[in-house]
Design a protein around this motif. Structure first.
Motif, PDB file in Angstrom:
ATOM      1  N   VAL A  25      -4.015   5.137  -7.513  1.00  0.00           N
ATOM      2  CA  VAL A  25      -3.626   4.044  -6.611  1.00  0.00           C
ATOM      3  C   VAL A  25      -2.484   4.507  -5.712  1.00  0.00           C
ATOM      4  N   LEU A  26      -1.551   5.242  -6.287  1.00  0.00           N
ATOM      5  CA  LEU A  26      -0.403   5.712  -5.497  1.00  0.00           C
ATOM      6  C   LEU A  26      -0.823   6.794  -4.494  1.00  0.00           C
ATOM      7  N   ARG A  27      -1.882   7.540  -4.852  1.00  0.00           N
ATOM      8  CA  ARG A  27      -2.375   8.602  -3.956  1.00  0.00           C
ATOM      9  C   ARG A  27      -3.312   8.057  -2.892  1.00  0.00           C
ATOM     10  N   GLY A  28      -3.912   6.886  -3.145  1.00  0.00           N
ATOM     11  CA  GLY A  28      -4.902   6.342  -2.204  1.00  0.00           C
ATOM     12  C   GLY A  28      -6.335   6.682  -2.570  1.00  0.00           C
ATOM     13  N   ASP A  29      -6.604   6.988  -3.850  1.00  0.00           N
ATOM     14  CA  ASP A  29      -7.981   7.283  -4.267  1.00  0.00           C
ATOM     15  C   ASP A  29      -8.865   6.036  -4.210  1.00  0.00           C
ATOM     16  N   ILE A  81       6.914  -9.129   4.031  1.00  0.00           N
ATOM     17  CA  ILE A  81       7.172  -7.878   3.314  1.00  0.00           C
ATOM     18  C   ILE A  81       6.600  -8.058   1.912  1.00  0.00           C
ATOM     19  N   CYS A  82       5.403  -7.498   1.736  1.00  0.00           N
ATOM     20  CA  CYS A  82       4.712  -7.622   0.447  1.00  0.00           C
ATOM     21  C   CYS A  82       4.979  -6.395  -0.413  1.00  0.00           C
ATOM     22  N   GLY A  83       4.916  -5.222   0.206  1.00  0.00           N
ATOM     23  CA  GLY A  83       5.134  -3.986  -0.548  1.00  0.00           C
ATOM     24  C   GLY A  83       5.602  -2.878   0.379  1.00  0.00           C
ATOM     25  N   MET A  84       6.156  -1.825  -0.219  1.00  0.00           N
ATOM     26  CA  MET A  84       6.611  -0.672   0.576  1.00  0.00           C
ATOM     27  C   MET A  84       6.192   0.608  -0.154  1.00  0.00           C
ATOM     28  N   ILE A  85       4.879   0.740  -0.312  1.00  0.00           N
ATOM     29  CA  ILE A  85       4.380   1.814  -1.183  1.00  0.00           C
ATOM     30  C   ILE A  85       4.781   3.198  -0.697  1.00  0.00           C
ATOM     31  N   SER A 142      -4.676 -12.006  -8.978  1.00  0.00           N
ATOM     32  CA  SER A 142      -3.331 -11.902  -8.432  1.00  0.00           C
ATOM     33  C   SER A 142      -3.283 -11.193  -7.063  1.00  0.00           C
ATOM     34  N   THR A 143      -4.133 -10.177  -6.872  1.00  0.00           N
ATOM     35  CA  THR A 143      -4.067  -9.490  -5.577  1.00  0.00           C
ATOM     36  C   THR A 143      -4.608 -10.388  -4.460  1.00  0.00           C
ATOM     37  N   GLY A 144      -5.684 -11.136  -4.753  1.00  0.00           N
ATOM     38  CA  GLY A 144      -6.208 -12.072  -3.751  1.00  0.00           C
ATOM     39  C   GLY A 144      -5.188 -13.139  -3.423  1.00  0.00           C
ATOM     40  N   ALA A 195      -7.223  -1.061   3.519  1.00  0.00           N
ATOM     41  CA  ALA A 195      -8.443  -0.887   2.720  1.00  0.00           C
ATOM     42  C   ALA A 195      -8.164  -1.083   1.239  1.00  0.00           C
ATOM     43  N   GLY A 196      -6.929  -1.439   0.901  1.00  0.00           N
ATOM     44  CA  GLY A 196      -6.571  -1.663  -0.505  1.00  0.00           C
ATOM     45  C   GLY A 196      -6.909  -3.076  -0.941  1.00  0.00           C
ATOM     46  N   ALA A 197      -6.510  -3.392  -2.170  1.00  0.00           N
ATOM     47  CA  ALA A 197      -6.879  -4.683  -2.768  1.00  0.00           C
ATOM     48  C   ALA A 197      -6.299  -5.846  -1.967  1.00  0.00           C
ATOM     49  N   GLU A 210     -13.008   7.311   6.326  1.00  0.00           N
ATOM     50  CA  GLU A 210     -14.008   6.444   5.660  1.00  0.00           C
ATOM     51  C   GLU A 210     -13.458   5.035   5.531  1.00  0.00           C
ATOM     52  N   LYS A 211     -12.179   4.938   5.165  1.00  0.00           N
ATOM     53  CA  LYS A 211     -11.574   3.609   5.007  1.00  0.00           C
ATOM     54  C   LYS A 211     -11.515   2.888   6.360  1.00  0.00           C
ATOM     55  N   VAL A 212     -11.174   3.629   7.410  1.00  0.00           N
ATOM     56  CA  VAL A 212     -11.081   3.031   8.750  1.00  0.00           C
ATOM     57  C   VAL A 212     -12.454   2.483   9.170  1.00  0.00           C
ATOM     58  N   VAL A 239      -4.397  -1.456 -12.742  1.00  0.00           N
ATOM     59  CA  VAL A 239      -3.305  -0.510 -12.455  1.00  0.00           C
ATOM     60  C   VAL A 239      -2.823  -0.805 -11.041  1.00  0.00           C
ATOM     61  N   ASP A 240      -1.530  -1.103 -10.900  1.00  0.00           N
ATOM     62  CA  ASP A 240      -0.992  -1.619  -9.641  1.00  0.00           C
ATOM     63  C   ASP A 240       0.243  -0.850  -9.211  1.00  0.00           C
ATOM     64  N   PRO A 241       0.445  -0.789  -7.877  1.00  0.00           N
ATOM     65  CA  PRO A 241       1.631  -0.083  -7.374  1.00  0.00           C
ATOM     66  C   PRO A 241       2.953  -0.599  -7.956  1.00  0.00           C
ATOM     67  N   TYR A 242       3.069  -1.931  -8.193  1.00  0.00           N
ATOM     68  CA  TYR A 242       4.357  -2.463  -8.658  1.00  0.00           C
ATOM     69  C   TYR A 242       4.756  -1.889 -10.030  1.00  0.00           C
ATOM     70  N   SER A 286      -4.481  -0.471   9.199  1.00  0.00           N
ATOM     71  CA  SER A 286      -4.293   0.976   9.075  1.00  0.00           C
ATOM     72  C   SER A 286      -4.609   1.384   7.651  1.00  0.00           C
ATOM     73  N   ALA A 287      -5.147   2.588   7.511  1.00  0.00           N
ATOM     74  CA  ALA A 287      -5.494   3.119   6.186  1.00  0.00           C
ATOM     75  C   ALA A 287      -5.446   4.643   6.256  1.00  0.00           C
ATOM     76  N   GLY A 288      -5.595   5.269   5.094  1.00  0.00           N
ATOM     77  CA  GLY A 288      -5.328   6.702   4.992  1.00  0.00           C
ATOM     78  C   GLY A 288      -6.520   7.630   5.043  1.00  0.00           C
ATOM     79  N   GLN A 323       7.508   4.292  -0.154  1.00  0.00           N
ATOM     80  CA  GLN A 323       8.771   4.783  -0.720  1.00  0.00           C
ATOM     81  C   GLN A 323       8.894   4.597  -2.239  1.00  0.00           C
ATOM     82  N   TYR A 324       7.809   4.198  -2.931  1.00  0.00           N
ATOM     83  CA  TYR A 324       7.933   3.953  -4.380  1.00  0.00           C
ATOM     84  C   TYR A 324       8.266   5.228  -5.167  1.00  0.00           C
ATOM     85  N   ASN A 325       7.792   6.373  -4.665  1.00  0.00           N
ATOM     86  CA  ASN A 325       8.075   7.623  -5.384  1.00  0.00           C
ATOM     87  C   ASN A 325       9.141   8.467  -4.678  1.00  0.00           C
TER      88      ASN A 325
HETATM   89  P1  NDP Z   1      -3.774  -1.000  -2.967  1.00  0.00           P
HETATM   90  O1  NDP Z   1      -5.122  -1.333  -3.480  1.00  0.00           O
HETATM   91  O2  NDP Z   1      -3.469  -1.286  -1.534  1.00  0.00           O
HETATM   92  O3  NDP Z   1      -3.481   0.517  -3.320  1.00  0.00           O
HETATM   93  C1  NDP Z   1      -2.401   1.155  -2.781  1.00  0.00           C
HETATM   94  C2  NDP Z   1      -2.768   1.865  -1.448  1.00  0.00           C
HETATM   95  O4  NDP Z   1      -1.589   2.251  -0.794  1.00  0.00           O
HETATM   96  C3  NDP Z   1      -3.521   3.156  -1.668  1.00  0.00           C
HETATM   97  O5  NDP Z   1      -4.910   2.928  -1.826  1.00  0.00           O
HETATM   98  C4  NDP Z   1      -3.176   3.956  -0.412  1.00  0.00           C
HETATM   99  O6  NDP Z   1      -4.208   3.798   0.544  1.00  0.00           O
HETATM  100  C5  NDP Z   1      -1.901   3.294   0.115  1.00  0.00           C
HETATM  101  N1  NDP Z   1      -0.789   4.240   0.191  1.00  0.00           N
HETATM  102  C6  NDP Z   1      -0.283   5.040  -0.784  1.00  0.00           C
HETATM  103  N2  NDP Z   1       0.745   5.765  -0.317  1.00  0.00           N
HETATM  104  C7  NDP Z   1       0.886   5.424   0.998  1.00  0.00           C
HETATM  105  C8  NDP Z   1       1.782   5.833   2.023  1.00  0.00           C
HETATM  106  N3  NDP Z   1       2.729   6.750   1.818  1.00  0.00           N
HETATM  107  N4  NDP Z   1       1.635   5.277   3.260  1.00  0.00           N
HETATM  108  C9  NDP Z   1       0.677   4.367   3.505  1.00  0.00           C
HETATM  109  N5  NDP Z   1      -0.199   3.922   2.551  1.00  0.00           N
HETATM  110  C10 NDP Z   1      -0.075   4.451   1.314  1.00  0.00           C
HETATM  111  O7  NDP Z   1      -2.680  -1.735  -3.853  1.00  0.00           O
HETATM  112  P2  NDP Z   1      -2.423  -3.291  -3.925  1.00  0.00           P
HETATM  113  O8  NDP Z   1      -3.339  -3.990  -3.000  1.00  0.00           O
HETATM  114  O9  NDP Z   1      -2.382  -3.680  -5.339  1.00  0.00           O
HETATM  115  O10 NDP Z   1      -0.936  -3.411  -3.368  1.00  0.00           O
HETATM  116  C11 NDP Z   1      -0.674  -3.256  -1.969  1.00  0.00           C
HETATM  117  C12 NDP Z   1       0.813  -3.470  -1.732  1.00  0.00           C
HETATM  118  O11 NDP Z   1       1.161  -4.807  -2.082  1.00  0.00           O
HETATM  119  C13 NDP Z   1       1.707  -2.563  -2.569  1.00  0.00           C
HETATM  120  O12 NDP Z   1       2.806  -2.174  -1.780  1.00  0.00           O
HETATM  121  C14 NDP Z   1       2.145  -3.469  -3.695  1.00  0.00           C
HETATM  122  O13 NDP Z   1       3.367  -3.068  -4.248  1.00  0.00           O
HETATM  123  C15 NDP Z   1       2.232  -4.804  -3.006  1.00  0.00           C
HETATM  124  N6  NDP Z   1       2.072  -5.972  -3.856  1.00  0.00           N
HETATM  125  C16 NDP Z   1       3.073  -6.907  -3.804  1.00  0.00           C
HETATM  126  C17 NDP Z   1       2.971  -8.075  -4.496  1.00  0.00           C
HETATM  127  C18 NDP Z   1       4.064  -9.071  -4.350  1.00  0.00           C
HETATM  128  O14 NDP Z   1       4.041 -10.111  -5.021  1.00  0.00           O
HETATM  129  N7  NDP Z   1       5.032  -8.821  -3.481  1.00  0.00           N
HETATM  130  C19 NDP Z   1       1.817  -8.351  -5.378  1.00  0.00           C
HETATM  131  C20 NDP Z   1       0.784  -7.326  -5.321  1.00  0.00           C
HETATM  132  C21 NDP Z   1       0.934  -6.172  -4.586  1.00  0.00           C
HETATM  133  P3  NDP Z   1      -4.395   4.794   1.804  1.00  0.00           P
HETATM  134  O15 NDP Z   1      -5.560   5.646   1.474  1.00  0.00           O
HETATM  135  O16 NDP Z   1      -4.649   3.844   2.925  1.00  0.00           O
HETATM  136  O17 NDP Z   1      -3.126   5.584   1.962  1.00  0.00           O
END
Ligand code: NDP
Length: 340
Positions: A325-329, A248-252, A133-135, A160-162, A187-189, A51-54, A182-184, A254-256
Motif C-alpha cells: 500500500v505504501l509503495r502503490g502496488d 487534508i485527509c492524508g499525506m502519504i 471506513s475508506t468509503g 486510484a486508491g481506496a 495503468e492507474k491513470v 492494511v492501511d496507510p494510517y 493523479s496517480a502513480g 511523507q509517512y516514511n
Molecule cells: P490507498 O488505497 O490510496 O493506498 C495508498 C496509495 O498512495 C498507494 O496506492 C499509492 O498509489 C499512493 N502513494 C504512495 N506513496 C505516494 C507518494 N509518495 N506520492 C503520491 N502517492 C503515493 O490508501 P487509502 O485510500 O486507504 O488512503 C489514502 C489516504 O487517505 C492516505 O493518506 C491515508 O492515510 C488517508 N486516510 C485518512 C483517513 C482519515 O480519517 N483522515 C482515513 C483513511 C485514509 P500511487 O500508485 O498512485 O502512488
C-alpha cells in the motif's frame, strides 16, 4: 454443540519501531493461543483484514489521534470474519462481523466493538472498503469537510486508491463540473478516465505536479482532496480558485520520511484566495453512515459507482501487503484474504 477451537492462530506483532520505511525485522508473525470468548465477547475467524496507510503512524511512539501500537503485541486494524464461538446474546455462531482487531487469524472481541454485516448484500471485503471506513472517509471528506457543491471542479490525489477512487466518482455523481485525479502509473491513470469517468488524470511521476495540474485544470479547481501532501498540496494551492476548499485527509508522501517536507512553500496564497484548509478524521463522522450507505449502496446497485480491490492471499503475506500500500502496488482497497 460447540466445535472444538484451534489451539493457536497466527498474529502479526510489532517488535521494533521503524525508522523510515518499515523493514521485515520490525514485525513478527507469531503463534498465539486461541481462547474461548468471555462473557459479552465473541471469537471471530477472520476472513479479511485491512492494511492501511494510517497504520504506519501507529508504528511510531508518538501521541496522535489514535494510540501507537504496543511493542510485542498484535497490531490492530479493520477485519471481517465469522463468529465461531459466542459469549454474547447479540451474536450467534455463523454471524459475519466487522471489528477492529485485525492483523491476525482469530480475534477475541468485545461484542460492543463488533458490527454484524450482511454478506448477501455485498461481498464481505467491501465492508472494509467501499462500504466501510475508506468509503465513509471519501464521503465525509468531500461532502462535509470540503462542502462540495454541484458545479465545483475537484482534484483528488491518490486517485486510484481506496479513498481517492471514491472521492472522484462521488464528485462526478453529484454534478462536479470537472474531476481530475493523479496517480502513480499509466495503468492507474487510464483506469481513472476510462472506468471511473474522471475528466482528466495524470501520472505524478511523469513531471512536476504543478505543470500537469495546470494542463488538466485550465480553469482552476474549487476543491482539493489531499491524500498525498507535499508537492501535490503546493500545486493544488496554486491552482485553487477564490474561496477554494481543501480536505487534508492524508499525506502519504511523507509517512516514511525522515526529513521534514520541502513543500508547500506557497501557503501565503491562502490569504488572498480566502482558501479553507481543514483536516479530517473519519471517526468524527460516523453519524453520516446511514446516508452514506444509502447513497453508496444505491450507486453500486445501479452500476454508476465502480470499485477495485487488491487482494493478497494468506496471513503470512500481510506485512508485505501493507508495504505494498505504501509503495502503490494496490488499485483500490488493499485487503489480505485468509480464506485460502
Ligand atoms: P490507498 O488505497 O490510496 O493506498 C495508498 C496509495 O498512495 C498507494 O496506492 C499509492 O498509489 C499512493 N502513494 C504512495 N506513496 C505516494 C507518494 N509518495 N506520492 C503520491 N502517492 C503515493 O490508501 P487509502 O485510500 O486507504 O488512503 C489514502 C489516504 O487517505 C492516505 O493518506 C491515508 O492515510 C488517508 N486516510 C485518512 C483517513 C482519515 O480519517 N483522515 C482515513 C483513511 C485514509 P500511487 O500508485 O498512485 O502512488
Amino acid at each position: 454443540m460447540m466445535t472444538a477451537l484451534p489451539a493457536t492462530g497466527r498474529a502479526w506483532h510489532l517488535v521494533a519501531r521503524p525508522h523510515g520505511w518499515p523493514r521485515p525485522g520490525d514485525v513478527e508473525l507469531r503463534d498465539v493461543p486461541v481462547t474461548a470468548p468471555g462473557e459479552g465477547r465473541i471469537l471471530v475467524r477472520n476472513r479479511y483484514f485491512s492494511v492501511d496507510p494510517y497504520m504506519r503512524s501507529r508504528m511510531n511512539d508518538v501521541k496522535s489521534y489514535v494510540a501507537p501500537y504496543e511493542l510485542d503485541r498484535p497490531m490492530e486494524g479493520g477485519a471481517v470474519g465469522e463468529v465461531i464461538a459466542s459469549g454474547s446474546d447479540r451474536f450467534a455462531v455463523g454471524d459475519q462481523v466487522l471489528h477492529g482487531l485485525g492483523w491476525r487469524e482469530f480475534s477475541e472481541v468485545s461484542a460492543e466493538h463488533a458490527t454484524k454485516v450482511d454478506p448477501s448484500r455485498a461481498p464481505l471485503s467491501s465492508y472494509l472498503g467501499v462500504l466501510g471506513s475508506t468509503g465513509l472517509t471519501a464521503y465525509a471528506g468531500l461532502f462535509e469537510i470540503a462542502s462540495f457543491q454541484e458545479g465545483d471542479a475537484v482534484f483528488v490525489s491518490g486517485a486510484a486508491g481506496a479513498v481517492g477512487s471514491q472521492v472522484g466518482q462521488f464528485a462526478r455523481l453529484k454534478g462536479a463540473s470537472r474531476v481530475i485525479g493523479s496517480a502513480g502509473s499509466d495503468e492507474k491513470v487510464k483506469l481513472l478516465v476510462e472506468e471511473y469517468g474522471f475528466d482528466a488524470a495524470f501520472n505524478y511521476k511523469d513531471g512536476p505536479v504543478r505543470e500537469q495540474l495546470k494542463a488538466a485544470a485550465p480553469d482552476g479547481i474549487d476543491v482539493y482532496f489531499d491524500n498525498v501532501g507535499g508537492e501535490h498540496l503546493e500545486a493544488a494551492i496554486s491552482r485553487l480558485n477564490l474561496h477554494g476548499r481543501v480536505t487534508i485527509c492524508g499525506m502519504i508522501s511523507q509517512y516514511n520520511s525522515t526529513e521534514p517536507p520541502a513543500a508547500p512553500r506557497n501557503l501565503a496564497l491562502v490569504i488572498g484566495k480566502r482558501l479553507r484548509i481543514q483536516g479530517m478524521i473519519v471517526t468524527d463522522h460516523l453519524g453520516l453512515r446511514p446516508r452514506f450507505v444509502e447513497d453508496v449502496a444505491g450507486w453500486l446497485a445501479s452500476g454508476e459507482l465502480k470499485y477495485n480491490e487488491t487482494v493478497v492471499e494468506g496471513v503470512e503475506n500481510g506485512f508485505d501487503a501493507f508495504l505494498g500500500v505504501l509503495r502503490g502496488d494496490n488499485t483500490g482497497k488493499m485487503v489480505v484474504s485468509l480464506d485460502g
